[in-house]
Design an enzyme around this catalytic site. Structure first.
Site, PDB file in Angstrom:
ATOM      1  CE  LYS A  79      27.223 -28.212 -19.015  1.00  0.00           C
ATOM      2  NZ  LYS A  79      26.927 -28.677 -20.391  1.00  0.00           N
ATOM      3  CB  SER A 154      27.028 -32.606 -20.051  1.00  0.00           C
ATOM      4  OG  SER A 154      27.045 -31.429 -20.826  1.00  0.00           O
ATOM      5  CB  SER A 178      25.099 -30.945 -23.217  1.00  0.00           C
ATOM      6  OG  SER A 178      25.837 -32.134 -23.132  1.00  0.00           O
TER       7      SER A 178
HETATM    8  N1  GLN Z   1      26.036 -36.402 -24.654  1.00  0.00           N
HETATM    9  C1  GLN Z   1      26.901 -35.855 -25.640  1.00  0.00           C
HETATM   10  C2  GLN Z   1      28.322 -36.264 -25.395  1.00  0.00           C
HETATM   11  O1  GLN Z   1      28.550 -36.930 -24.452  1.00  0.00           O
HETATM   12  C3  GLN Z   1      26.741 -34.392 -25.727  1.00  0.00           C
HETATM   13  C4  GLN Z   1      27.624 -33.628 -24.844  1.00  0.00           C
HETATM   14  C5  GLN Z   1      27.386 -32.157 -24.923  1.00  0.00           C
HETATM   15  O2  GLN Z   1      26.532 -31.685 -25.668  1.00  0.00           O
HETATM   16  N2  GLN Z   1      28.196 -31.428 -24.209  1.00  0.00           N
HETATM   17  O3  GLN Z   1      29.188 -35.929 -26.123  1.00  0.00           O
END
Ligand code: GLN
Length: 472
Positions: A79, A154, A178
């Site tokens: 990532k 994400s 994410s």
């Molecule tokens: N979808 C969640 C957010 O937007 C989780 C993001 C993440 O785990 N980095 O905060």
């Protein structure tokens, strides 16, 4: 689960039995990337020269007859918020478009010493804020299983790289879901380790009391192999714990699995969950019962406050973490070059560098931390977080593991939720509680999550492997 997929174990066997060389395998992966990634968009960058050098070194080891570690020669996708020395590290933000990592994150250092190959950096929501990878400043990633749908987020690029056969495994980060939501959307496995199990040194931080790095893989066994390699105490991350994980992660004892009781929290089985997801979970529970695993209904009463609590704490920490990006120490955007003074430089850099979702969270986070609002929002959220954690402590007196859905919906259409942040935030409803409570959580097909006690990754990975074997 498909049985023809290339797992870490199969790759290792192929390499040690000289069915293929590390260089041939790498060339094959780049061929697949060249053929497919124009359409899917999993990668932001690849590093072919460095990968080639790494593969040659592995082949020399094979030729010398040296013993290879399980991860030697394995092509991994990383990532783009995790530092791989010499490779770009943009967090999918225009602000860091030109930034290159000058050191390896601890997880990368560990994997490098195992001989893993870092083939490229993957697309993500900007600074990991989102559930669809659509907030990336650079491109859209498509779900390899249905190109009209999002891959989740994400860590959507990492999930798409593995599901699309463009890497054997990947690393992602998980602050509220994410790793798990994109794994779920792409039909693969994702593990968010216990808070403190894996060092975050070299991870661009989002919310430091919630962030963890973890694997996205084709099988639970692969997730266990990668997790074991990256876990461990690190003097460079003071929140990392001194727990040592062993063989139990990849060699679960069937007798032990049969003695487990799985809790089903009634607050997670609500109306509004997609019918297909519901049916999949019902079938999973039936299969586990067939394995003589016991179930018990439990309650986590503060669940209804969790999403608001998460969005307050996450935004507060994110706004303070992102304050370091002032356009002086790190990269800066072209619009800030002609700044007339320091304040003008900050403003231009941040106004042009950050996308809409990041700005929304900086504003929200700054607001909940501001004097006059701190007690009403931030301090209160911390108290509720303690109650949520206590709910889990109580539940774990009765059960060993908790089973829930990963996401309330299947993958949605590209563009469908981008104009409505609140519906996007609801994607995290079943995942962010494990971050608030610091617990390990495994997402695996079809659509279910196993949450374990702190540092009991062996329980959820063991049950997951047990399940995987009967479904194959
Ligand atoms: N979808 C969640 C957010 O937007 C989780 C993001 C993440 O785990 N980095 O905060």
């Amino acid at each position: 689960m498909k049985s023809d997929i290339l797992t870490i174990k199969k790759f290792h066997e192929g390499l040690t039995n000289k069915v293929f060389s590390a260089r041939e395998a790498l060339a094959e992966f780049y061929k697949i990337i060249d053929a497919k990634d124009g359409e899917i968009g999993a990668y932001l960058s690849t590093d072919r020269d460095a990968s080639q050098t790494q593969a040659e070194e592995i082949d020399r080891m094979v030729n010398r007859g040296e013993k290879l570690s399980a991860l030697a020669g394995i092509p991994l996708a990383i990532k783009d918020n995790i530092m791989v020395k010499g490779q770009p590290c943009t967090a999918s933000s225009k602000l860091l478009e030109k930034y290159k990592a000058i050191y390896d994150a601890t997880v990368i250092k560990k994997l490098r010493s195992e001989g893993s190959i870092f083939i490229g950096k993957t697309n993500m929501d900007e600074f990991a804020m989102g559930s669809s990878t659509e907030t990336s400043a650079f491109k859209i990633t498509k779900n390899p299983r249905d190109l009209t749908k999002v891959p989740g987020g994400s860590s959507g690029g990492s999930a798409a790289a593995v599901a699309g056969g463009m890497a054997v495994a990947a690393l992602g980060s998980d602050t509220g879901g994410s790793i798990r939501e994109p794994a779920d959307f792409c039909g693969i496995v994702g593990l968010k380790p216990t808070y403190g199990a894996v060092s975050r040194y070299g991870l661009i931080p989002m919310s430091s009391s919630l962030d963890q790095i973890g694997p996205l893989t084709n099988t639970v066994e692969d997730a266990a192999i990668v997790f074991r390699a990256i876990a461990g105490e690190d003097p460079r991350d003071s929140t990392s714990a001194s727990v040592i994980y062993g063989e139990e992660l990849t060699n679960p004892k069937v007798e032990h699995m049969r003695e487990m009781t799985i809790g089903l929290p009634k607050e997670y089985f609500i109306s509004g969950i997609d019918k297909g997801v519901q049916a999949n979970i019902a079938a999973v529970i039936a299969d586990f019962k067939g394995l003589r695993v016991r179930f018990k209904e439990i309650s986590l009463p503060h669940t209804k406050y969790a999403l608001s609590t998460y969005y307050i704490i996450m935004a507060a920490e994110a706004s303070s973490n992102l304050a370091r990006l002032e356009g002086i120490r790190y990269a800066r955007v072209p619009e800030a070059e002609n700044a007339v003074d320091l304040m003008d430089r900050y403003v231009k850099n941040r106004s042009h560098g950050f996308g809409a979702e990041v700005k929304r969270r900086i504003i929200l986070g700054t607001f909940v931390l501001s004097s006059g609002h701190y007690d009403a929002y931030y301090a209160k959220a911390q108290k509720v977080r303690a109650l949520i954690r206590r709910d889990f402590d109580e539940a774990f007196k009765d059960v060993d593991v908790i089973l829930t859905p990963v996401s309330p919906t299947p993958p949605f259409k590209i563009g469908e939720k981008m104009n409505n942040p609140l519906t996007m935030y609801l994607s995290d409803i079943f995942t962010m509680t494990a971050n608030l409570a610091g617990l390990p959580a495994l997402a695996m097909p079809p659509n279910f999550q196993l949450i374990g006690k702190p540092f009991h990754e062996a329980d959820i990975l063991g049950l997951g492997q047990y399940f995987e074997r009967i479904r194959r």
